[in-house]
Design an enzyme around this catalytic site. Structure first.
Site, PDB file in Angstrom:
ATOM      1  N   HIS A   1      11.717  -6.536 -25.382  1.00  8.43           N
ATOM      2  CA  HIS A   1      10.570  -5.657 -25.190  1.00  8.43           C
ATOM      3  C   HIS A   1      10.766  -4.344 -25.942  1.00  8.43           C
ATOM      4  O   HIS A   1      11.592  -3.515 -25.553  1.00  8.43           O
ATOM      5  CB  HIS A   1      10.365  -5.415 -23.675  1.00  8.43           C
ATOM      6  CG  HIS A   1       9.235  -4.496 -23.382  1.00  8.43           C
ATOM      7  ND1 HIS A   1       9.232  -3.635 -22.318  1.00  8.43           N
ATOM      8  CD2 HIS A   1       8.067  -4.300 -24.030  1.00  8.43           C
ATOM      9  CE1 HIS A   1       8.106  -2.945 -22.330  1.00  8.43           C
ATOM     10  NE2 HIS A   1       7.395  -3.324 -23.353  1.00  8.43           N
TER      11      HIS A   1
ATOM     12  N   SER B   1       5.233  -7.040 -22.278  1.00  9.37           N
ATOM     13  CA  SER B   1       5.650  -5.816 -21.596  1.00  9.37           C
ATOM     14  C   SER B   1       5.571  -5.954 -20.085  1.00  9.37           C
ATOM     15  O   SER B   1       6.038  -5.076 -19.379  1.00  9.37           O
ATOM     16  CB  SER B   1       4.821  -4.629 -22.079  1.00  9.37           C
ATOM     17  OG  SER B   1       3.461  -4.922 -21.972  1.00  9.37           O
TER      18      SER B   1
ATOM     19  N   ASN C   1       8.402   0.722 -18.142  1.00 14.33           N
ATOM     20  CA  ASN C   1       6.955   0.751 -17.877  1.00 14.33           C
ATOM     21  C   ASN C   1       6.682   0.756 -16.385  1.00 14.33           C
ATOM     22  O   ASN C   1       5.766   1.419 -15.909  1.00 14.33           O
ATOM     23  CB  ASN C   1       6.266  -0.476 -18.480  1.00 14.33           C
ATOM     24  CG  ASN C   1       6.063  -0.326 -19.981  1.00 14.33           C
ATOM     25  OD1 ASN C   1       6.339   0.730 -20.540  1.00 14.33           O
ATOM     26  ND2 ASN C   1       5.604  -1.374 -20.625  1.00 14.33           N
TER      27      ASN C   1
ATOM     28  N   GLU D   1      14.288  -3.203 -24.313  1.00 15.14           N
ATOM     29  CA  GLU D   1      14.628  -3.861 -23.050  1.00 15.14           C
ATOM     30  C   GLU D   1      14.869  -5.334 -23.352  1.00 15.14           C
ATOM     31  O   GLU D   1      13.987  -6.015 -23.877  1.00 15.14           O
ATOM     32  CB  GLU D   1      13.487  -3.710 -22.034  1.00 15.14           C
ATOM     33  CG  GLU D   1      13.415  -2.317 -21.428  1.00 15.14           C
ATOM     34  CD  GLU D   1      12.302  -2.153 -20.403  1.00 15.14           C
ATOM     35  OE1 GLU D   1      12.344  -1.159 -19.659  1.00 15.14           O
ATOM     36  OE2 GLU D   1      11.363  -2.974 -20.367  1.00 15.14           O
TER      37      GLU D   1
END
Ligand code: 3H9
Length: 693
Positions: free
Chosen positions: A434, A413, A484, A446
């Site tokens: 991801h 991540s 994130n 992602e």
């Protein structure tokens, strides 16, 4: 004659075929072509009935969404519908693909409807923050009744042809591959039997019983209050269906028109229409064409059978792709497999999958503690502990095992895919995939493109994402990638504000009122404070809460206290004391903040971080950041994501507020150069392109 209209007459039946790729949206050209076809058939002495059908992959997919907000040229959709309904000869809609929105509304103005078994029909306008504005809210209840119409129109979910037949939305199902001929035969029968011109507007047998029944609508509102929170369209839809039940047709139509125009002008609908196109943009990669070659993926390997790995595996099992699941030891492996089984059994109990699907999917798992089992796989997704040295070791081993041409993906991540790729002799095969937790539920993937990732490895991952029902957003390598990274600053500011004396409950309330399902502290309590602060050696409020045995909802409470049903009973005095102590120890100056200040402090830095992500070329476009936040973090869709929302607020206002924060709180708030530039030039973040990487 219009170029997109094909008109012919066969055995007394005029066939007007409209072909406007890709989806026959009812643009000005399409509307004109329909009117031309119907008018011509009406005046044609050789024609005694009319069939309206579409070429290409689908019946009309609705109004042309890109025309909304612009001046609508005549004939309007209402003109088209009037022309059809008023035709003196029976008009039959011949449906294949999807008859959606204005497309179904058009079909409901035809005197009869036939469909192929694979067709779907529905009124999905609610997803665009709209209501069916061409009679759908008035005609559909007249066929299916108010209760079914409420469900169908507020959910926007299409129904299949069989259900459409059973509910009377279509009159007959015809052969899957013989729609044209069967529709003509259907029309001939109408001619032969001198069938009446059935107009849905004249029917009231399905709505009569509910006239004056306010309970039906009030109960529906109550049952769906949580789901509809923040959205404008569902309430307007309910009002329209109430009007359909209680008012004469023309008055109901007027009500529908007024409420439709109100929604069309709303910020919420503008955001949702933006999201419609933004979602479709994410699949477009400038240097990789849509039809670029992809690698064949028949078997997937997943390394790590923990929560993440198990969730990832489920995505593939769900679509029938076998998965080789790897863990370090038998115990962890069996635990992982039984969690997957448990998830499927729960889904089966809830009726989401068929009972025998549980076994079918479980049989697709090949569990192993031996990485060499991955030699048979075409794509391997690594989901092990987030430490670079471990990842490198795993990829180094994988390099010696995986077959030539297999894609080696990491679910990291925030770590660098380039560095991970360097641990192999084939960096071109290495990418990031991801997933967001829970990986079998959250709709975002992602896809991370490393400096050396091969184009076909990237396009394979993008294509696979669609197959497993995810929206893929492409990211370049950068810490935390897109979602994130931009969302982490919201958490940072929430924690900082709490130390400044702002109540966690106020922060949670502001975020909830903005439209998120919950605030950051409610979220931390839910996920578990031990999980959140796991890697940190710094003394934080979260680490002190854990030390005090407060792990969140699961144990001892967290920021909030909870009753035995996990219902919050209020902020915890213990937590408040910990906050005060940590703040005093760090000497954090105390200040007050009203709701507007809290919102700006939490979300303007997200916007700013988004601008940095764009300038660094990590995201391809501003709208990709929005989709990542909506799909990965449940950013309220009617706000359009942080970039679109910032455009709606005004970039100038955001820049000046960030400068104020910068003066007071430090350079972390300095507006990104791209944000300042767009604010100065009157540009839009939602339309901005990322720097080419
Ligand atoms: C309405 O009808 C209002 C009325 O009640 C009242 C009016 C007064 N318009 O999704 P795809 C484009 S509101 C313009 O990838 P699929 C789409 O952007 C409308 N463009 O294909 C894409 O373009 P590009 C209610 C549209 O096979 C391309 O077509 N109707 C429209 O996966 C292919 O789309 C809806 O909400 C449109 N209506 O799925 C239905 N629809 O290639 C919306 C599509 O440049 N459409 N495009 O990226 C869909 O749900 C899906 O497109 C459909 C096909 C299921 C039809």
């Amino acid at each position: 004659m219009s170029e997109i209209l094909n008109y012919s007459v066969e055995n007394d039946v005029a066939v007007a075929t409209i072909d406007s790729p890709p989806v026959n949206a009812l643009s000005h050209a399409v509307r004109s072509a329909v009117v031309e076809g119907v008018t011509r058939a009406g005046a044609d002495p050789k024609a005694k009935a009319v069939v309206i059908r579409c070429g290409g992959r689908t019946f009309f997919a609705g109004a042309d969404i890109s025309e909304f907000g612009k001046e609508i040229r005549t004939p309007t959709l209402h003109d088209v519908l009037e022309a059809i309904e008023a035709c003196a000869k029976p008009v039959v809609a011949a449906i294949h693909g999807t008859a959606l929105g204005g497309g179904l509304e058009l079909a409901l103005c035809c005197h009869y409807r036939v469909a192929v078994p694979s067709a779907k029909v529905g009124l999905p306008e609610v997803a665009l923050g709209l209501l069916p504005g061409a009679g759908g809210t008035q005609r559909l209840p007249r066929i299916v009744g108010a209760a079914a119409a409420l469900d169908m129109i507020t959910s926007g979910k299409p129904i299949g042809a069989q259900q459409a037949l059973e509910t009377g939305v279509v009159d007959a199902l015809v052969g899957e591959t013989s729609l044209r001929a069967d529709a003509i035969a259907f029309a001939q029968k109408l001619i032969d039997t001198k069938a009446p011109l059935k107009r849905v507007r004249d029917r009231d047998e399905k709505i009569k019983a509910d006239r004056g029944n306010t309970k039906l609508f009030d109960e529906f509102r109550k049952a769906h209050a949580r789901e509809f929170r923040g959205f404008k369209a569902p309430e307007s839809i309910i009002k329209c269906i109430e009007a359909a039940v209680n008012l004469p047709f023309n008055e109901g139509m007027k009500r529908e028109r007024d409420l439709f125009l109100e929604l069309l002008a709303s910020k919420e609908s503008a955001a949702q229409r933006y999201v419609f196109f933004a979602e479709r943009q994410t699949a477009k990669i400038p240097d990789i064409p849509a039809d670029a070659p992809v690698r064949d993926v028949k078997r997937v390997g997943v390394i790590g059978a923990g929560t993440m790995g198990g969730g990832i595996a489920m995505n593939f099992l769900n679509i029938g792709v076998p998965v080789t699941l790897i863990e370090q030891n038998e115990e962890a492996l069996q635990r992982g497999v039984s969690v997957i089984r448990g998830n499927y059994e729960t889904s089966a109990k809830k009726g989401k999958i068929k009972p025998d699907d549980v076994e079918k999917r479980m049989q697709l798992i090949a569990p192993s503690t031996d990485m060499s089992a991955l030699a048979q796989t075409d794509l391997v997704i690594e989901a092990v502990y987030e430490t670079m040295s471990i990842k490198k070791e795993v990829f180094g081993k994988l390099d010696g095992i995986a077959r030539k041409g297999a894609i080696l993906a990491s679910n990291t991540s925030y770590l660098s895919i380039d560095e991970i790729a360097a641990a192999t002799t084939r960096p071109e095969d290495v990418i990031g995939m991801h997933f967001f937790s829970p990986a079998n539920v959250m709709p975002l993937l992602e896809v991370v493109r490393g400096r050396k990732s091969a184009k076909d490895a990237v396009s394979t991952a993008m294509t696979l994402a669609k197959k497993i029902g995810k929206t893929a957003v492409l990211s370049r390598v950068g810490p935390g990638f897109i979602a994130n990274r931009v969302m982490s600053v919201r958490g940072r500011e929430a924690n900082a504000m709490v130390l400044e004396g702002v109540s966690p409950a106020d922060i949670d309330r502001v975020i909830y009122d903005y439209g998120f399902a919950m605030g950051p502290f409610q979220m931390m309590d839910l996920v578990g404070l031990d999980v959140i602060g796991r890697d940190s050696n710094v003394k934080t409020v979260a680490s002190e809460l854990v030390r005090a045995g407060r792990l969140g909802q699961k144990k001892g409470g967290g920021y909030y206290d909870y009753d035995e049903n996990r219902k919050p009973t209020g902020l915890s005095p213990v937590a408040l004391k910990i906050i005060r102590d940590v703040a005093a120890e760090r000497g954090v100056p105390q200040r007050r903040a009203d709701d507007a200040e809290i919102l700006a402090r939490l979300l303007y830095p997200v916007v700013n971080e988004g601008a940095k992500v764009l300038a660094e070329g990590v995201a391809l476009r501003g709208s990709d950041i929005d989709i990542a936040c909506i799909k990965g973090y449940n950013w309220p869709v009617y706000r359009g994501g942080p970039m679109h929302w910032a455009d709606a607020v005004g970039l100038g206002d955001i820049v000046s507020k960030l400068k104020e924060f910068e003066k007071r709180l430090g350079e972390a708030f300095a507006p990104a150069p791209l944000l300042e530039k767009l604010a100065k030039e009157g540009g839009r973040l939602g339309a901005a392109q990322g720097a080419s990487a």
